[in-house]
Motif scaffolding. Sequence first.
Motif, PDB file in Angstrom:
ATOM      1  N   HIS A   1      42.827 -13.157  89.798  1.00 34.29           N
ATOM      2  CA  HIS A   1      41.906 -14.300  89.895  1.00 34.29           C
ATOM      3  C   HIS A   1      40.628 -13.975  89.134  1.00 34.29           C
ATOM      4  N   PHE A   2      39.866 -15.012  88.888  1.00 30.18           N
ATOM      5  CA  PHE A   2      38.490 -14.820  88.419  1.00 30.18           C
ATOM      6  C   PHE A   2      37.556 -15.633  89.302  1.00 30.18           C
TER       7      PHE A   2
ATOM      8  N   LYS B   1      45.292 -17.749  85.612  1.00 24.93           N
ATOM      9  CA  LYS B   1      45.972 -18.657  84.695  1.00 24.93           C
ATOM     10  C   LYS B   1      45.409 -20.082  84.750  1.00 24.93           C
ATOM     11  N   ASN B   2      44.585 -20.377  85.738  1.00 26.29           N
ATOM     12  CA  ASN B   2      43.956 -21.699  85.798  1.00 26.29           C
ATOM     13  C   ASN B   2      42.569 -21.728  85.162  1.00 26.29           C
ATOM     14  N   ILE B   3      42.083 -20.592  84.709  1.00 29.96           N
ATOM     15  CA  ILE B   3      40.713 -20.572  84.190  1.00 29.96           C
ATOM     16  C   ILE B   3      40.542 -21.459  82.938  1.00 29.96           C
ATOM     17  N   PRO B   4      41.500 -21.486  82.011  1.00 34.45           N
ATOM     18  CA  PRO B   4      41.316 -22.418  80.883  1.00 34.45           C
ATOM     19  C   PRO B   4      41.116 -23.865  81.348  1.00 34.45           C
ATOM     20  N   GLU B   5      41.803 -24.237  82.408  1.00 33.38           N
ATOM     21  CA  GLU B   5      41.633 -25.602  82.930  1.00 33.38           C
ATOM     22  C   GLU B   5      40.257 -25.749  83.588  1.00 33.38           C
TER      23      GLU B   5
ATOM     24  N   MET C   1      42.151 -23.821  92.800  1.00 37.16           N
ATOM     25  CA  MET C   1      42.016 -22.566  93.540  1.00 37.16           C
ATOM     26  C   MET C   1      43.299 -22.199  94.286  1.00 37.16           C
ATOM     27  N   ALA C   2      44.195 -23.153  94.404  1.00 36.56           N
ATOM     28  CA  ALA C   2      45.447 -22.892  95.129  1.00 36.56           C
ATOM     29  C   ALA C   2      46.370 -22.017  94.284  1.00 36.56           C
ATOM     30  N   ILE C   3      47.121 -21.170  94.972  1.00 32.98           N
ATOM     31  CA  ILE C   3      48.081 -20.305  94.278  1.00 32.98           C
ATOM     32  C   ILE C   3      49.459 -20.940  94.397  1.00 32.98           C
ATOM     33  N   PRO C   4      50.090 -21.275  93.282  1.00 33.62           N
ATOM     34  CA  PRO C   4      51.436 -21.862  93.377  1.00 33.62           C
ATOM     35  C   PRO C   4      52.457 -20.816  93.833  1.00 33.62           C
ATOM     36  N   GLY C   5      53.602 -21.272  94.231  1.00 33.34           N
ATOM     37  CA  GLY C   5      54.652 -20.352  94.666  1.00 33.34           C
ATOM     38  C   GLY C   5      55.128 -19.482  93.513  1.00 33.34           C
ATOM     39  N   ARG C   6      55.617 -18.323  93.858  1.00 33.46           N
ATOM     40  CA  ARG C   6      56.032 -17.375  92.822  1.00 33.46           C
ATOM     41  C   ARG C   6      57.258 -17.866  92.063  1.00 33.46           C
ATOM     42  N   GLU C   7      58.133 -18.566  92.788  1.00 33.84           N
ATOM     43  CA  GLU C   7      59.325 -19.096  92.124  1.00 33.84           C
ATOM     44  C   GLU C   7      58.941 -20.168  91.115  1.00 33.84           C
ATOM     45  N   GLU C   8      57.970 -20.969  91.538  1.00 37.63           N
ATOM     46  CA  GLU C   8      57.554 -22.096  90.714  1.00 37.63           C
ATOM     47  C   GLU C   8      56.778 -21.631  89.480  1.00 37.63           C
ATOM     48  N   ARG C   9      55.829 -20.720  89.670  1.00 38.83           N
ATOM     49  CA  ARG C   9      54.979 -20.265  88.566  1.00 38.83           C
ATOM     50  C   ARG C   9      54.864 -18.744  88.565  1.00 38.83           C
ATOM     51  N   PRO C  10      55.893 -18.049  88.136  1.00 37.82           N
ATOM     52  CA  PRO C  10      55.818 -16.584  88.117  1.00 37.82           C
ATOM     53  C   PRO C  10      54.706 -16.059  87.215  1.00 37.82           C
TER      54      PRO C  10
ATOM     55  N   PHE D   1      51.736 -16.902  87.153  1.00 34.72           N
ATOM     56  CA  PHE D   1      50.489 -16.736  87.912  1.00 34.72           C
ATOM     57  C   PHE D   1      50.389 -15.342  88.526  1.00 34.72           C
ATOM     58  N   PHE D   2      51.480 -14.651  88.591  1.00 34.48           N
ATOM     59  CA  PHE D   2      51.492 -13.325  89.218  1.00 34.48           C
ATOM     60  C   PHE D   2      51.407 -12.215  88.166  1.00 34.48           C
ATOM     61  N   ARG D   3      51.150 -12.638  86.943  1.00 36.34           N
ATOM     62  CA  ARG D   3      50.927 -11.685  85.851  1.00 36.34           C
ATOM     63  C   ARG D   3      49.577 -11.996  85.210  1.00 36.34           C
TER      64      ARG D   3
END
Lengths: 199, 760
Positions: B513-514, B539-543, B582-591, B593-595
């Motif tokens: 996160h940032f 991964k949401n920071i550009p948005e 600020m919400a974290i999507p599920g790992r299956e949905e958006r892997p 986000f976990f990198r």
Amino acid sequence: MTDAAARIGTLQRIALKIFLDEETVLDPRDVIPVFHRWIQTSAVDGLLIDVADYSHMTSGPSVLLATHEGYYAIEQSGGRLGLQYARRADQEGELADRLHAAARTLVKAGRLLETNDTLDGRVRFRGDQLECLANDRLRAPNRGETMEAFRPTFERLLSTMGPDDDWSLTQEIDERERFSVLATSDSGAALDLLEARLR
Amino acid sequence: MSWKDTLGARIPDDLGREIDTYENQIALKRQGKIDDKVFAETRLRRGAYGQRYDNGQRNDGTGVKLLPFPSDGQTKGPDTVWDAPGMQRIKIPFGGLTADQMDTLANLSEEYSDGVCHITTRQDIQLHFVHIDDTPELMRRLAAVGITTREACGNTVRNVTACPLSGVCRDETFDVTPYAEASMHFLLGHPDTQDFGRKFKVAFSGCREHACGLVNMHDFGGIAVTREVNGTIERGFEVYVGGGLGAVPHEAKLFDPFLTEEEVLPTLQAISRVFARLGEKRNRARARIKFLVAQLGIDEFRRLVKEERDALAPDERWSAYLDDVPAQGERPLHAGAPLETAPNSGAFQTWVGTNVYRQRQAGYVVATITLSLGDLSGWQLRRLADLARRFVGDAIRTTVEQNIVLRWVREADLPELHRELDSIGLAQPGAGTVADITACPGTDTCKLGIASSRGLAAELERQLVDQMSSLDESARNLRIKVSGCFNSCGQHHISDLGFYGVSRHASGHVVPHFQVLLGGKWVENGGSYGLAIGAVPSKNIPEVVRRVTSRFVEERLENETFYDFASRIGKRTLKEILKDLMAIPGREERPDFFRDWGDPREFGIGDMGVGECAGEVVSLTEFDLAGAESQVFEAQLALEENDPTRADQLAYGAMLQAAKGLIKTEFIDISDEPTQIVMEFRTRFYDTEVFFDKYARGKFANYLFRRHEQPGPATERDTARRLIEEAQLFLEATHACQARLASMPSPPKAGSAPSPGGVQ
């Protein structure tokens, strides 16, 4: 033995580079996961440490795999993308042995890129050119005498890589740059053959 | 064969002796005759830093793996393997470089590093992947061109910085360069600067209004001012002390509205003596001078310094340099000449629009070389040195925005200079725009990095460069700064949009996160710091950038700055804009986000197992942590509403709630009573060191303890503001501790009775 020959005989920091062929279109960032995978599987020579992403730069290394002994890099100096292996840690043996070992390490890594699944066979290196440079201006100042002292050893390596080829050598002319020589042959072998010849 | 022999007399005697001593210390360390901590400080004082993974282990994405360096047990500091690559920081006082120095730096980057020179946010140059055995020769080669790395790191006076436009700026009062240079020479190795508990940073600025000197965030900052005395113009400095970013930012306090030029060096010496005598030595987290100033109060600090100053034995160096000041300054290489006909090239016009600054001297301009992430190759640096020789001589400076400027460029030479820069890949436009992003090394090479600041900055830059032509001018001129952690090396507090790396725990995994900070001031010497809005997945920071800049463009009033805009619409609204991000999507949905950016490895320590029981407790803990986040945010709003007492109480409440959440992992029936929370937290998490961060140890816990021991809430704005920053850090440490606990194979059971002892 000349002073230049004595100096070059102690050279350790050798870098060798092979170039991508004209048809290869490669975004260096595509190599980042490949390098990470190499670390996980110890796929290439050396104690592999980490991957550095310099793909924002317009010169020098673009993506780099740092090792204890030196580094592998997708390198873009002179606007020519290629794979470089730069040795920094000391090795045993004569300069010719060290040069041979560096070439073997480089070609092995090049072959792995060519055959890497995730790169879909997009990467091809040309076997008719090899750049050698010395990351050591003390032992290898970029002067004519260094070239003369280095030539026999380098030609020995080239004759191993392309025994029937006619190799021509071009030295970088700017004395402030690192001593570097571009070897070009009239025909080039594929990396798998080079790998076999260097084994 | 060595550079020592080859360079011989070109190495100044004093520098040569110092480097010989350092080389001997390396040899003694190898023989085991120097203590680890002593040697670490020794090399740090010569700028030889550690680098990520130098403890000999790394998570390769499948787990933590040992890096079997052939060091045979040798270390170069606590937990620092000898053969692991390190970073060499090279001090460039006021950013001033000569062409010959650039040649040498270029050569060193190729021969000892990876061929890359990195400009830092304090005008230094850093080389990475350097072996400690190479550092003495590297230092000798620098010494031969007049550069010392002495006191580039460690508890010393760091690089003395100054505005890169000093001497040519249209708005400056006078050129501060001679004063920065004199301060550097005077303080370097001075006996009064050798016993600090922490580093000490000095900066000079030629004016109040612009950012480039960044006086407000320095331990000692001087702004050039003049006054008229009996018809004579007298030079002096408006001096500020006790500023600093770091984990807990402090805005500097006015020390003296007019310190005469003769008093600059003795005052620096007196401040150094007070800092050495009274500054904290044991607790590094409270050892910067900003804490001493806050603790004593500026009036008492000033009194002590004046007292110390009066007792100093006179030193001729205090004023010896002043006679030469009028004659100092760069001489242009060529006579000034205007640009009569500009080339009809879009690329040239765009570059001139962002990268060229008209000097106060007619016919001359400053050309900025935009360096993406502060990097350029050795070859580029050498070619740039050639261009400097041709166009400006040695009028070259590095900048705190990680660029290089060529000063005294004859305006008529601009087309040719642009062509030449383009030929070496250094004609990138966009200097000083939203696409010119500042970033510290972060997880790329820094041991303290939490998230990839450079990865994020590179991604934002890629996107923003593409959008530049369509961006509204108001958005184009915003600043973005990114740090890999809360230590603020990327100076995230003093930008319109600032980000610093944190992590969050979700579904048994750690997510990069940032923390988003909005409304810092990149004017007035870094005149105001942004406050945290909330943590957003990396991964949401550009948005985040897209939404915030769009909103700014759409809703700003005429001539409104981003600082004013953010203040006007308020942080509550800004948070609302970003809430869903600020919400974290599920790992299956958006892997993804976990990198982290530019890194295919799973972020953090990888495959974390979370037991069923712990899962329940963790959710309770997370509930408290979320509540604590809200309280910190409310505290910021209270501060905005000028209610420091309420802000203090909310920040304190946030720390208590976070601590309570953590306690619930062991003792679910913890009450809301502050004393019990603090007692239980201390017993279970502090005394056992479970809460301790590897590097920060227990410093964040001390924020809670100290506030708890205070008799009542703060009534001053500065104090409340600091507590909010501390609460934010305490919260981050709680998240990190919770993640560590969740990764343990047998988490403690909830619901057990209160008892001393902690997690095993």
